[in-house]
Enzyme design. Sequence first.
Site, short mmCIF file in Angstrom:
data_model
loop_
_atom_site.label_atom_id
_atom_site.label_comp_id
_atom_site.label_asym_id
_atom_site.label_seq_id
_atom_site.Cartn_x
_atom_site.Cartn_y
_atom_site.Cartn_z
N HIS A 66 0.83 -1.21 0.00
CA HIS A 66 0.00 0.00 0.00
C HIS A 66 0.86 1.26 0.00
O HIS A 66 0.49 2.28 -0.59
CB HIS A 66 -0.92 0.02 1.22
CG HIS A 66 -1.92 -1.09 1.24
ND1 HIS A 66 -1.76 -2.22 1.99
CD2 HIS A 66 -3.09 -1.27 0.58
CE1 HIS A 66 -2.77 -3.03 1.81
NE2 HIS A 66 -3.60 -2.48 0.95
N GLY A 114 -8.84 -5.47 0.48
CA GLY A 114 -8.97 -4.22 -0.26
C GLY A 114 -8.55 -4.39 -1.70
O GLY A 114 -8.32 -5.50 -2.19
N GLU A 115 -8.38 -3.29 -2.36
CA GLU A 115 -8.14 -3.25 -3.81
C GLU A 115 -7.01 -4.17 -4.26
O GLU A 115 -7.13 -4.88 -5.26
CB GLU A 115 -7.82 -1.80 -4.19
CG GLU A 115 -7.38 -1.60 -5.62
CD GLU A 115 -6.92 -0.19 -5.87
OE1 GLU A 115 -6.55 0.10 -7.02
OE2 GLU A 115 -6.92 0.64 -4.92
N PHE A 116 -5.89 -4.15 -3.54
CA PHE A 116 -4.72 -4.88 -4.02
C PHE A 116 -4.84 -6.39 -3.82
O PHE A 116 -4.21 -7.16 -4.53
CB PHE A 116 -3.46 -4.33 -3.37
CG PHE A 116 -3.30 -2.85 -3.62
CD1 PHE A 116 -3.18 -2.37 -4.91
CD2 PHE A 116 -3.32 -1.95 -2.58
CE1 PHE A 116 -3.08 -1.02 -5.16
CE2 PHE A 116 -3.21 -0.59 -2.81
CZ PHE A 116 -3.09 -0.12 -4.11
N GLY A 117 -5.66 -6.80 -2.86
CA GLY A 117 -5.92 -8.22 -2.71
C GLY A 117 -6.59 -8.80 -3.95
O GLY A 117 -6.26 -9.90 -4.40
#
EC number: 2.-.-.-
Length: 346
Positions: A66, A114-117
Amino acid sequence: MSTNKITFLTNWEATPYHLPIFLAQTRGYYEREGIEVAILEPTNPSDVTALIGSGKVDMGLKAMIHTLAAKARGYPVTSFGSLLNEPFTGLITLKGNGINDFKDIKGKRIGYVGEFGKIQLDDLCSKFGLSPSDYTAIRCGMNIAPAIINGEIDGGIGIECMQQVELERWCVSQGRPRSDVQMLRIDRLANLGCCCFCTILYIAHDEFIAKHPDKIKAFLRAIHSATLDMLKDPVQTYKEYIHFKREMGSELHREQFERCFAYFSHDISNVPRDWNKVTNYSKRLGIIPQDFEPNCTNGYLTWELDPDEKDPMGKQEAIAEIQDEIKQKGGVFSGNSLRYVEPANL
């Protein structure tokens, strides 16, 4: 307001691995260093990098991936130290949910924080001959374990010392063995060689670092003192943490602390090898541009740092064995203070 005040934002609500930050407060280490630290907790963990990157908060905690993404997106943040190094992270599921290897996610409901997962899951799909449409992605935030327990998802991305412990304790309450909780580690699936993308970092706004280097050094000296105290006497320091944060006294949080213990950074430094690996991984995922340089520094650490790890893969295997022993026999509260190496400055 005191000119020596620092605002510090944790990465989510108080957790067991936040102990050094609060211990530095209760033992007077911030005061000793001439600073006043206001410790804040976010209502939405996704807001942390934006709040720090916009200058609304001076510094805080965030995972490595992140922190890289925030800088690439125009938030001027830099890591000046690390709190929790390479916690095992992966796809957590229960035995009987039909996920024994990554290809088994086809037709399943998979949770992510979240987004990166989601980006990581889709990248792994391409590696294992799947497409993102082969599974149903469900954003769960930090509630991966409850979502699995409630049957909302079949598996989800989580951390071994946090969400996995939560799921294990539920299994025990249901008369099921802890071994019913399974993890497919992302570092192994993606051939990364480390779980460093989830290393928890101390980060700050670049302008704050440039204008207040003495505050950064003072904060780090206080945190270093608290960290060494914790490593020397984890039981007593955790008792003090409970006194400050009553919710840390639950059996779940105590067990999570035991499982976090082996991951704590001894010297609080950023590890260049890990940063290089995660930077390259993030480039592959398309999270940061190809010419991106790691946004980290050890320039404000004023003590001798631990030597570079000669066998990082061996370290990972050793920690896996330590974590398994703690899972079976208990950790610091059972007199078992196992960790991979002795801190250099103890």
